[in-house]
Design a protein around this motif. Structure first.
Motif, short mmCIF file in Angstrom:
data_model
loop_
_atom_site.label_atom_id
_atom_site.label_comp_id
_atom_site.label_asym_id
_atom_site.label_seq_id
_atom_site.Cartn_x
_atom_site.Cartn_y
_atom_site.Cartn_z
N THR A 46 0.98 -0.96 -0.37
CA THR A 46 -0.13 0.26 -0.05
C THR A 46 0.41 1.04 0.12
N VAL A 47 0.18 1.70 -1.35
CA VAL A 47 1.47 3.14 -1.04
C VAL A 47 1.94 4.16 0.09
N SER A 48 0.57 4.08 0.97
CA SER A 48 0.95 4.62 1.87
C SER A 48 0.64 4.71 3.85
N ASN A 49 1.35 3.65 3.66
CA ASN A 49 2.32 2.09 4.44
C ASN A 49 3.74 2.62 4.03
N ASN A 50 4.78 2.52 5.20
CA ASN A 50 5.91 2.51 5.05
C ASN A 50 6.67 1.12 5.42
N ALA A 51 6.72 0.74 4.20
CA ALA A 51 7.76 -0.32 3.91
C ALA A 51 9.41 0.06 5.06
N VAL A 52 10.08 -1.66 5.35
CA VAL A 52 10.59 -1.56 6.27
C VAL A 52 11.71 -2.76 6.03
N ASP A 73 -1.03 1.92 9.48
CA ASP A 73 -1.26 3.03 10.43
C ASP A 73 -2.59 3.22 10.91
N ALA A 74 -3.45 2.05 9.95
CA ALA A 74 -5.06 2.36 10.39
C ALA A 74 -5.07 1.41 11.80
N SER A 75 -4.26 0.41 11.34
CA SER A 75 -4.25 -1.47 12.52
C SER A 75 -3.00 -0.89 13.43
N ASP A 76 -2.83 -0.08 13.48
CA ASP A 76 -1.45 0.18 14.06
C ASP A 76 -0.98 -1.62 14.50
N GLN A 77 -0.52 -2.10 13.38
CA GLN A 77 0.44 -3.32 13.20
C GLN A 77 1.29 -3.21 12.19
N ASN A 78 2.36 -4.14 12.27
CA ASN A 78 3.03 -4.19 11.49
C ASN A 78 3.05 -5.51 10.07
N ASN A 79 2.53 -5.98 9.04
CA ASN A 79 2.73 -7.39 8.03
C ASN A 79 4.11 -7.29 8.14
N VAL A 80 4.06 -8.67 7.41
CA VAL A 80 5.39 -9.11 6.70
C VAL A 80 4.40 -9.81 5.30
N TYR A 81 5.72 -9.31 3.92
CA TYR A 81 5.28 -9.50 2.86
C TYR A 81 6.20 -10.14 2.20
N VAL A 82 5.90 -11.16 1.71
CA VAL A 82 7.20 -11.65 0.31
C VAL A 82 6.11 -11.73 -1.14
N LYS A 83 7.22 -11.15 -1.74
CA LYS A 83 6.36 -11.27 -3.15
C LYS A 83 7.48 -11.68 -4.11
N TRP A 84 7.13 -11.94 -5.64
CA TRP A 84 7.91 -12.44 -6.40
C TRP A 84 7.54 -11.22 -7.85
N TRP A 85 9.01 -11.01 -8.51
CA TRP A 85 8.39 -10.55 -9.80
C TRP A 85 8.10 -11.77 -11.03
N ASN A 86 7.03 -10.92 -11.96
CA ASN A 86 6.66 -12.12 -12.57
C ASN A 86 6.86 -12.10 -13.98
N ASN A 87 7.73 -11.24 -14.75
CA ASN A 87 7.87 -10.52 -15.55
C ASN A 87 7.12 -9.98 -16.63
N ALA A 88 5.55 -10.14 -15.42
CA ALA A 88 4.39 -9.35 -16.86
C ALA A 88 4.25 -7.88 -16.38
N GLY A 89 5.26 -7.09 -15.11
CA GLY A 89 5.48 -5.97 -14.93
C GLY A 89 5.12 -5.71 -13.72
N PHE A 90 4.33 -6.86 -12.63
CA PHE A 90 3.95 -6.54 -11.66
C PHE A 90 4.73 -7.54 -10.53
N TRP A 91 4.72 -7.09 -9.05
CA TRP A 91 4.63 -7.46 -8.30
C TRP A 91 3.86 -8.48 -7.18
N GLN A 92 4.31 -10.74 -8.09
CA GLN A 92 2.94 -11.43 -7.41
C GLN A 92 3.45 -11.80 -6.14
N ASP A 93 1.88 -11.79 -4.96
CA ASP A 93 2.32 -12.71 -3.54
C ASP A 93 2.47 -14.01 -3.94
N PHE A 94 3.45 -14.35 -2.66
CA PHE A 94 3.92 -15.78 -2.59
C PHE A 94 2.40 -17.03 -1.74
#
Length: 109
Positions: A46-52, A73-94
């Motif tokens: 999400t563009v408005s959330n902070n990635a670290v 911010d809205a839920s005051d929590q940290n989420n962990v994400y894993v994504k891979w580049w799919n060579n079609a122009g976007f990031w895809q969730d694992f």
């Protein structure tokens, strides 16, 4: 480094979305013949959330995989994400792997 010896890097970019409001984006770049080239769009969710706390690995076909934490911010929590580049122009969730780990942690408390 990819299989041809060229670097691929993940970085956290500080973005001024509006006066006085800063967010961070997770970006992945690769070195090409004439300089650095971005993988089209930010990998964070999400563009408005902070990635670290980004980590980068390469699959056998040189496509990047990123793992990162994103503060919501809205839920005051940290989420962990894993994504891979799919060579079609976007990031895809694992397949929601990080969400399953988070749900398991909640269930064992």
């Amino acid at each position: 480094l990819d299989s041809s010896g060229k670097p691929i890097v993940a970085l956290i970019d500080y973005v001024d979305r509006e006066p006085g409001v800063f967010d961070t984006d997770l970006e992945v770049w690769r070195y090409v013949t004439n300089g650095w080239s971005s993988f089209a769009n930010a990998a964070d969710t999400t563009v408005s959330n902070n990635a670290v706390n980004a980590a980068l690995a390469l699959r056998s076909n040189n496509t990047p995989v990123v793992a990162f934490q994103e503060y919501v911010d809205a839920s005051d929590q940290n989420n962990v994400y894993v994504k891979w580049w799919n060579n079609a122009g976007f990031w895809q969730d694992f397949a929601g792997a990080a969400d399953r780990m988070r749900n398991l942690e909640k269930a064992t408390r």
